[in-house]
Motif scaffolding. Structure first.
Motif, mmCIF file in Angstrom:
data_model
loop_
_atom_site.group_PDB
_atom_site.id
_atom_site.type_symbol
_atom_site.label_atom_id
_atom_site.label_comp_id
_atom_site.label_asym_id
_atom_site.label_seq_id
_atom_site.Cartn_x
_atom_site.Cartn_y
_atom_site.Cartn_z
ATOM 1 N N GLY B 36 19.543 -60.838 26.180
ATOM 2 C CA GLY B 36 18.408 -62.115 25.578
ATOM 3 C C GLY B 36 18.688 -60.855 24.380
ATOM 4 O O GLY B 36 18.611 -60.868 22.889
ATOM 5 N N SER B 37 18.819 -59.859 24.544
ATOM 6 C CA SER B 37 18.765 -58.610 23.601
ATOM 7 C C SER B 37 19.559 -57.673 23.896
ATOM 8 O O SER B 37 19.874 -56.437 22.446
ATOM 9 N N THR B 38 20.485 -57.719 24.408
ATOM 10 C CA THR B 38 21.483 -57.098 23.985
ATOM 11 C C THR B 38 23.130 -58.031 23.522
ATOM 12 O O THR B 38 23.929 -57.037 23.169
ATOM 13 N N LEU B 39 23.732 -58.709 23.605
ATOM 14 C CA LEU B 39 24.623 -59.677 23.393
ATOM 15 C C LEU B 39 25.629 -59.981 21.950
ATOM 16 O O LEU B 39 26.192 -59.354 21.667
ATOM 17 N N MET B 40 24.193 -60.065 21.723
ATOM 18 C CA MET B 40 23.598 -60.357 20.045
ATOM 19 C C MET B 40 24.482 -58.922 19.507
ATOM 20 O O MET B 40 25.376 -58.662 18.534
ATOM 21 N N PRO B 41 23.402 -57.771 19.233
ATOM 22 C CA PRO B 41 24.014 -56.360 19.176
ATOM 23 C C PRO B 41 25.764 -55.928 19.094
ATOM 24 O O PRO B 41 25.951 -55.285 18.174
ATOM 25 N N MET B 42 25.901 -56.163 20.154
ATOM 26 C CA MET B 42 27.348 -55.873 21.629
ATOM 27 C C MET B 42 28.358 -56.865 20.286
ATOM 28 O O MET B 42 29.093 -56.310 19.490
ATOM 29 N N ILE B 43 28.055 -58.014 20.063
ATOM 30 C CA ILE B 43 28.907 -58.977 19.456
ATOM 31 C C ILE B 43 29.533 -57.971 17.652
ATOM 32 O O ILE B 43 30.451 -57.879 17.616
ATOM 33 N N ASP B 44 27.877 -57.777 17.395
ATOM 34 C CA ASP B 44 28.203 -57.347 15.528
ATOM 35 C C ASP B 44 29.079 -56.260 15.782
ATOM 36 O O ASP B 44 29.117 -55.456 14.890
ATOM 37 N N SER B 45 28.466 -55.220 17.054
ATOM 38 C CA SER B 45 29.587 -54.118 16.975
ATOM 39 C C SER B 45 30.307 -53.857 17.420
ATOM 40 O O SER B 45 31.092 -53.389 16.464
ATOM 41 N N ILE B 46 30.913 -55.009 17.942
ATOM 42 C CA ILE B 46 32.551 -54.706 18.419
ATOM 43 C C ILE B 46 33.560 -55.421 17.135
ATOM 44 O O ILE B 46 34.665 -54.966 16.783
ATOM 45 N N PHE B 47 32.319 -56.087 16.057
ATOM 46 C CA PHE B 47 33.289 -56.717 15.237
ATOM 47 C C PHE B 47 34.048 -55.660 13.981
ATOM 48 O O PHE B 47 34.076 -55.422 13.746
ATOM 49 N N LYS B 48 32.412 -54.460 13.520
ATOM 50 C CA LYS B 48 32.045 -53.396 13.521
ATOM 51 C C LYS B 48 32.911 -52.370 12.812
ATOM 52 O O LYS B 48 33.785 -52.074 12.619
ATOM 53 N N CYS B 49 32.962 -52.293 14.776
ATOM 54 C CA CYS B 49 33.573 -51.043 15.435
ATOM 55 C C CYS B 49 35.627 -51.171 14.837
ATOM 56 O O CYS B 49 36.091 -50.379 14.499
#
Lengths: 139, 233
Positions: B36-49
């Motif tokens: 719940g705390s890792t997934l959304m920031p990970m998705i966000d950064s994978i698009f940014k990176c």
């Protein structure tokens, strides 16, 4: 085994607070046993306060689990309606992390699925009129 | 074709992004932090990176279980939320199939995926490693140790058997206690047991090409054991 007598909800809460303060770092599951109005939720109120959770603690009878953000995450379960392994899986009980603490009311329903080393606390009503209860701690 | 794939069926969180035949980005977190705390920031950064955009995704792939009850709900509801916005198709992948595909093509024989379901129960699925792809021999099962050993022994008679998954070594030890000669059963190294993005990509693409993609609304978790609320229906 340790037996502590309580003569009021305030005392039950204070016993919960005292036990919460004395919990060892490896005691992650606290199993509560005892029928309706035995003092389990009142005990949890004190225990949660020992973990610096100062807001309201209510019985999770309908929600199955309440989550409290104290100095660690506390998961307050009510297993009254949870009878089988399948039911237990669907409460998220097996998804807890090693740092989380679970306080489990109505543990009698599911204690066959507990791992070793669970702190077991039994609540016995001795005299309803006098509000007298016995809190028995097994470890 | 761009595919965003996530796997939250076990304690690590996996997010990967693919374009046609290559992995654009792969991100995994294996800590005490919850999905719940890792997934959304990970998705966000994978698009940014990777300088990609969510609206450009053609297919969402998500592990639908069996596995962590909470993890599956977090993963599937996240994918549903994103897919509904652009009516993007989704594919649900069995977490046990991902494990089997991760083993790779070098180990020829039968691959038995074994994941700890707690309280002495295991999620199990059997696959045959053929020339082209992994053929499913059983559906995803929930078994106790004695039934699991029976299954392994049954396949061991005529095949080389590879055990993979977080409970594979436990099963292997129990098997050695039960039968003396386990020359045809092998334990897959943990390096292979870790879900691999390329395996997810391969399965997702194959499901899509076989018209197995569904709408976000139809995507469902595969608990193997039905929770109480579903049994009542």
């Amino acid at each position: 085994m340790l037996e502590i007598e309580s003569n009021s909800p305030a005392q039950t809460e204070y016993i919960g607070y005292g036990i919460g303060k004395k919990l060892l770092s490896n005691q992650k599951i606290i199993a509560l046993y005892g029928g309706l109005a035995a003092g389990k939720t009142t005990f949890v109120k004190g225990l949660a306060r020992a973990f610096d959770f100062l807001s309201d603690v209510t019985s999770p009878t309908f929600t199955l689990v309440n989550e409290y953000d104290g100095k660690v995450k506390l998961y307050h379960y009510d297993m009254y309606r949870v009878k089988s392994w399948e039911d237990l899986v669907s409460t998220g009980f097996f998804d807890l992390d090693s740092e989380d603490v679970a306080i489990v009311e109505w543990s009698e329903n599911i204690d066959r699925y507990f791992p070793d080393g669970v702190l077991k606390i039994k609540f016995k009503i001795i005299d309803v009129k006098k509000n007298k209860r016995m809190i028995i701690i097994n470890n | 074709m761009k595919i965003l794939a996530i796997d939250t069926s076990s304690s690590p969180t996996f997010v990967s992004l693919f374009n046609s035949n290559k992995i654009l980005a792969e991100f995994s977190v294996n800590t005490e932090l919850k999905h719940g705390s890792t997934l959304m920031p990970m998705i966000d950064s994978i698009f940014k990176c990777s300088s990609q955009k969510l609206r450009e995704v053609d297919l969402f792939a998500v592990s639908i279980g069996p596995g962590s009850f909470t993890g599956l709900r977090v993963g599937i509801s996240t994918i549903k939320g994103m897919a509904m916005v652009f009516s993007t198709p989704c594919v649900g992948i069995s977490s046990l199939q991902i494990l089997a595909e991760s083993v790779g093509k070098t180990m020829k024989g039968v691959v038995i995926c074994i994941v700890d379901a707690k309280c002495g129960r295991f999620w199990v699925a059997v696959f045959k490693n053929c020339t082209e792809n992994f053929l499913r021999e059983t559906k995803d099962l929930i078994l106790d140790m004695s039934k699991l050993l029976e299954l392994v022994i049954k396949y061991e008679k005529n095949n080389k058997v590879f055990l993979t998954g977080d409970a594979a070594s436990l099963c292997y030890c129990e098997l050695k206690k039960k039968i003396k000669l386990v020359s045809k059963v092998f334990l897959v190294s943990e390096d292979f047991s870790f879900n691999k993005a390329s395996a997810v990509f391969k399965i997702a693409k194959s499901l899509f090409l076989n018209e197995k993609a569904v709408s976000a609304e139809s995507l469902c978790p595969l608990y193997v054991c039905a929770p109480k609320a579903e049994k009542v229906k």
